[in-house]
Design a protein around this motif. Sequence first.
Motif, PDB file in Angstrom:
ATOM      1  N   ARG A   1       1.963  43.041 -14.147  1.00  0.00           N
ATOM      2  CA  ARG A   1       3.388  42.703 -14.200  1.00  0.00           C
ATOM      3  C   ARG A   1       4.230  43.944 -14.502  1.00  0.00           C
ATOM      4  NH1 ARG A   1       1.666  38.175 -17.315  1.00  0.00           N
ATOM      5  NH2 ARG A   1       2.446  39.214 -19.204  1.00  0.00           N
ATOM      6  N   GLU A   2       3.752  44.748 -15.429  1.00  0.00           N
ATOM      7  CA  GLU A   2       4.506  45.939 -15.805  1.00  0.00           C
ATOM      8  C   GLU A   2       4.583  46.924 -14.645  1.00  0.00           C
ATOM      9  OE1 GLU A   2       4.536  49.311 -19.374  1.00  0.00           O
ATOM     10  OE2 GLU A   2       3.090  47.659 -19.419  1.00  0.00           O
ATOM     11  N   CYS A   3       3.483  47.111 -13.950  1.00  0.00           N
ATOM     12  CA  CYS A   3       3.472  48.040 -12.813  1.00  0.00           C
ATOM     13  C   CYS A   3       4.347  47.537 -11.677  1.00  0.00           C
ATOM     14  CB  CYS A   3       2.043  48.259 -12.333  1.00  0.00           C
ATOM     15  SG  CYS A   3       1.012  49.210 -13.470  1.00  0.00           S
ATOM     16  N   LEU A   4       4.304  46.247 -11.405  1.00  0.00           N
ATOM     17  CA  LEU A   4       5.151  45.680 -10.355  1.00  0.00           C
ATOM     18  C   LEU A   4       6.620  45.901 -10.675  1.00  0.00           C
ATOM     19  CD1 LEU A   4       3.289  42.321  -9.635  1.00  0.00           C
ATOM     20  CD2 LEU A   4       3.579  44.219  -8.022  1.00  0.00           C
ATOM     21  N   ALA A   5       6.982  45.735 -11.945  1.00  0.00           N
ATOM     22  CA  ALA A   5       8.376  45.898 -12.336  1.00  0.00           C
ATOM     23  C   ALA A   5       8.822  47.348 -12.257  1.00  0.00           C
ATOM     24  CB  ALA A   5       8.578  45.365 -13.757  1.00  0.00           C
ATOM     25  N   ARG A   6       7.911  48.284 -12.518  1.00  0.00           N
ATOM     26  CA  ARG A   6       8.290  49.697 -12.565  1.00  0.00           C
ATOM     27  C   ARG A   6       8.179  50.394 -11.210  1.00  0.00           C
ATOM     28  NH1 ARG A   6       9.049  52.244 -17.558  1.00  0.00           N
ATOM     29  NH2 ARG A   6       9.548  50.625 -19.075  1.00  0.00           N
ATOM     30  N   GLY A   7       7.283  49.929 -10.335  1.00  0.00           N
ATOM     31  CA  GLY A   7       7.087  50.683  -9.096  1.00  0.00           C
ATOM     32  C   GLY A   7       6.757  49.869  -7.880  1.00  0.00           C
TER      33      GLY A   7
ATOM     34  N   PHE B   1       2.563  50.715  -6.052  1.00  0.00           N
ATOM     35  CA  PHE B   1       2.288  51.406  -7.308  1.00  0.00           C
ATOM     36  C   PHE B   1       1.292  50.613  -8.152  1.00  0.00           C
ATOM     37  CE2 PHE B   1       3.528  51.794 -11.879  1.00  0.00           C
ATOM     38  CZ  PHE B   1       2.938  53.028 -12.094  1.00  0.00           C
ATOM     39  N   ALA B   2       1.428  49.297  -8.187  1.00  0.00           N
ATOM     40  CA  ALA B   2       0.519  48.461  -8.977  1.00  0.00           C
ATOM     41  C   ALA B   2      -0.915  48.596  -8.476  1.00  0.00           C
ATOM     42  CB  ALA B   2       0.974  47.005  -8.932  1.00  0.00           C
TER      43      ALA B   2
ATOM     44  N   TYR C   1      12.016  66.194  -0.812  1.00  0.00           N
ATOM     45  CA  TYR C   1      10.745  65.478  -0.760  1.00  0.00           C
ATOM     46  C   TYR C   1      10.743  64.474   0.390  1.00  0.00           C
ATOM     47  CZ  TYR C   1      10.476  67.284  -5.544  1.00  0.00           C
ATOM     48  OH  TYR C   1      10.484  68.088  -6.654  1.00  0.00           O
ATOM     49  N   LEU C   2      11.831  63.748   0.559  1.00  0.00           N
ATOM     50  CA  LEU C   2      11.897  62.761   1.634  1.00  0.00           C
ATOM     51  C   LEU C   2      11.874  63.439   2.992  1.00  0.00           C
ATOM     52  CD1 LEU C   2      14.514  60.304   0.106  1.00  0.00           C
ATOM     53  CD2 LEU C   2      12.031  60.016   0.234  1.00  0.00           C
ATOM     54  N   THR C   3      12.480  64.624   3.102  1.00  0.00           N
ATOM     55  CA  THR C   3      12.456  65.375   4.358  1.00  0.00           C
ATOM     56  C   THR C   3      11.043  65.827   4.696  1.00  0.00           C
ATOM     57  OG1 THR C   3      14.708  66.189   4.001  1.00  0.00           O
ATOM     58  CG2 THR C   3      13.335  67.426   5.542  1.00  0.00           C
TER      59      THR C   3
ATOM     60  N   SER D   1      14.345  52.523  -3.456  1.00  0.00           N
ATOM     61  CA  SER D   1      13.789  52.468  -2.105  1.00  0.00           C
ATOM     62  C   SER D   1      13.123  53.782  -1.729  1.00  0.00           C
ATOM     63  CB  SER D   1      14.890  52.133  -1.093  1.00  0.00           C
ATOM     64  OG  SER D   1      15.920  53.109  -1.131  1.00  0.00           O
ATOM     65  N   ASP D   2      13.669  54.911  -2.218  1.00  0.00           N
ATOM     66  CA  ASP D   2      13.062  56.203  -1.921  1.00  0.00           C
ATOM     67  C   ASP D   2      11.730  56.357  -2.644  1.00  0.00           C
ATOM     68  OD1 ASP D   2      15.214  56.838  -0.337  1.00  0.00           O
ATOM     69  OD2 ASP D   2      16.256  57.971  -1.898  1.00  0.00           O
ATOM     70  N   ALA D   3      11.678  55.952  -3.902  1.00  0.00           N
ATOM     71  CA  ALA D   3      10.417  56.006  -4.641  1.00  0.00           C
ATOM     72  C   ALA D   3       9.369  55.130  -3.973  1.00  0.00           C
ATOM     73  CB  ALA D   3      10.636  55.574  -6.088  1.00  0.00           C
ATOM     74  N   GLU D   4       9.784  53.970  -3.503  1.00  0.00           N
ATOM     75  CA  GLU D   4       8.843  53.075  -2.828  1.00  0.00           C
ATOM     76  C   GLU D   4       8.320  53.694  -1.545  1.00  0.00           C
ATOM     77  OE1 GLU D   4      10.850  49.354  -2.420  1.00  0.00           O
ATOM     78  OE2 GLU D   4      10.482  48.751  -4.506  1.00  0.00           O
ATOM     79  N   SER D   5       9.123  54.525  -0.877  1.00  0.00           N
ATOM     80  CA  SER D   5       8.654  55.214   0.324  1.00  0.00           C
ATOM     81  C   SER D   5       7.495  56.146  -0.017  1.00  0.00           C
ATOM     82  CB  SER D   5       9.791  56.011   0.966  1.00  0.00           C
ATOM     83  OG  SER D   5      10.801  55.159   1.445  1.00  0.00           O
ATOM     84  N   LEU D   6       7.609  56.836  -1.150  1.00  0.00           N
ATOM     85  CA  LEU D   6       6.532  57.721  -1.582  1.00  0.00           C
ATOM     86  C   LEU D   6       5.282  56.923  -1.943  1.00  0.00           C
ATOM     87  CD1 LEU D   6       8.490  60.272  -3.817  1.00  0.00           C
ATOM     88  CD2 LEU D   6       7.902  60.458  -1.405  1.00  0.00           C
ATOM     89  N   PHE D   7       5.448  55.824  -2.661  1.00  0.00           N
ATOM     90  CA  PHE D   7       4.296  55.003  -3.027  1.00  0.00           C
ATOM     91  C   PHE D   7       3.651  54.359  -1.795  1.00  0.00           C
ATOM     92  CE2 PHE D   7       6.417  54.620  -7.350  1.00  0.00           C
ATOM     93  CZ  PHE D   7       5.508  55.469  -7.954  1.00  0.00           C
ATOM     94  N   ARG D   8       4.469  54.040  -0.812  1.00  0.00           N
ATOM     95  CA  ARG D   8       3.938  53.438   0.414  1.00  0.00           C
ATOM     96  C   ARG D   8       3.046  54.442   1.155  1.00  0.00           C
ATOM     97  NH1 ARG D   8       8.503  52.314   2.684  1.00  0.00           N
ATOM     98  NH2 ARG D   8       8.801  50.610   1.200  1.00  0.00           N
TER      99      ARG D   8
END
Length: 677
Positions: free
Chosen positions: A308-314, A318-319, A579-581, A613-620
């Motif tokens: 639950r904590e990981c889902l909420a943070r990333g 990420f979880a 980083y996104l570039t 959304s940008d952080a999620e792109s990195l985790f994806r």
Amino acid sequence: MSTVTGPAVPLITHHPYFSVWSPTDELHEGETIHWTGASHGLLGIVSIDGRRYRFAGRTPSAEVELPTIPQRDLEVRPTTTAYVFETDCVELVVEFTSPLLLDDLDVLARPASYVTVSVRSIDAHKHEVDVYFDVTAELCVDTPDQSVTWSRTPLSTGSAMEAMRVGTVEQDVLGHVGDDVRIDWGYCYLVPPTTVESTTAIGEDVRTRFRTAGELPDEDASDDPRPVGEGPPVLACTFALDVDPGDDRSATLTLAYDERQAIEYFGEALEPYWRRHGDGATELLERALEQRKVLLERCAAFDERLERECLARGGADFAELAALAYRQSIAAHALVEYEEDVLFLSKECFSNGCIATVDVTYPSAPLYYRFEPELVKGMLRPVFRYAASDDWPYAFAPHDLGTYPKANGQVYGRDSDTGEFDRAGQMPIEECGNVLLVTTAVCLLEDDPSFAKTHWDRLTEWVEYLVEHGYDPGEQLCTDDFTGHLSHNANLSLKAIFAIAGFGLLCRLVGNDAEAETYLDTAQRMAAEWERDADDGDHYRLAFDRPDTWSLKYNLVWDRLFDLDLFDESVREAERRQYLTQLNDYGVPLDSRESYTKLDWEVWAAMLVPEESDAESLFRAIRRFLEETPDRVPLTDWYDTRTAEQQNFQHRSVVGGVFLPLLDSADFSPDVVADDA
């Protein structure tokens, strides 16, 4: 939590020697292995109404290869890996649980895992179900030419319960060091379930007997000692889990390892932490059995809470990464006690085999910041002791304490024949910054400067070294030493700046306000110079003197976590865009020189990205790497962002760094700092 099947899957995970993984998508697809890749065989067979299926491991030399039961699902949770198998009449669930609960060091240190087998009828009929499970003597040898012997140990469980054990004939305890090695001292134990009747046997032909006849030999083999390579002896158990319509039944085996002694610490052999009060193998097993039910419940609750904590943070990606990383990071350490202090010593797995490496502690620490800061202190105590010894000649922090499992003094950058250190092979800015930042983080987390005060002279020496040399590092190595020597390293400069600021916070915590302001002002001045000297237009350089370059500025996370505000928000925004570039299919490269990256630093860099959304792109992208990497090994932290190929490193504790998103500035804001601000 996790359905990632790309890397190897954790099964038994306790320390660098007691370690079993599955390198395949399906548990019965191949042999189970040690993290080094050496065979560490487990075999599981289920007989349903007289028809036998293999559900775990395989035996390539078997004369009769059993059909496999279809695997329907795989789930990796922080402490448990669960496989689900299914025929048209029965569902079989097999769970491997290593109760690595960081809030309970006695349980964490106990090298005992549980294998729970559950059976459920799914076709409204009664079924006769027999389960076979074994573990081979491969778990207690380094090389297959070594000979083993076996025996049984009675347990005080209220019945005639016995544990089976196997170990080498020549118990050369702590006899050798190295990276690609396995333990060849101590004893591996298998304990049958206590809730159902069982049959057990030890020997080399046990597997063949069950595969062909569905039963075990009446007696243990008597041909010990024997070399493992001649056909590994196994500790085997069978038990019945017959089920009625709509019914389900389960039973739990216990697999343990008594290593007897764990670490050599400055010439003294130390027993593992679980033995510190005189316990031996019998107590180890009996406590594991007595607490089994409670521990399995606690593990299930912890896994759910962490998910639950990981889902909420990333988010979900990420979880899943966190679930894969949790057990690995812990199991790349040994836990011991010395003079009533906890020591938690890492091994640089498939890196160089060093023990207690300082620049491994730095990225590993976030998992332990979050759940048990005492273990972070346990990583640092050996470093402070060694730095104060006559063996360490420098005014900066050391790199390591030796080669696992012997912590007798640094080997990195040292001639093995003469004992002389090569000054160019050291990491002066890196290691000073690491110790200062980790010490600061622990003291702020606990709102207690006592740990720092114990080592104040050494910390002062190292912060002064950074004040003099840290801003514009000369040609030297950093933690990413595989990239080679580099001068004017902008990210290394950031580490020095934040370490100096961190020491300022420590000064404030102990009440030295004047010194605190001096160090914080120094860091602020350096930060302003850094923004000017590292500026490359729309981002910041790899090195001050290298235009048109870039790198992951993962050390910037401390500006946010320590609530320092040394750098303008525009710095993080520029880095975010960069980083996104540069994002490739499997992640963001470490810097502009190569396409490879470091997994831990990618996650730290994601914390610099303000947009969710940008952080999620990195985790994806990291998730794609986990799914598609061709290298079926325990999680690597060094891989190529274009091919997903492992570069080196596996099973390293640094994956504890992926838990940094679970922390924020509030965690590092003790009252004294908040009041002053």
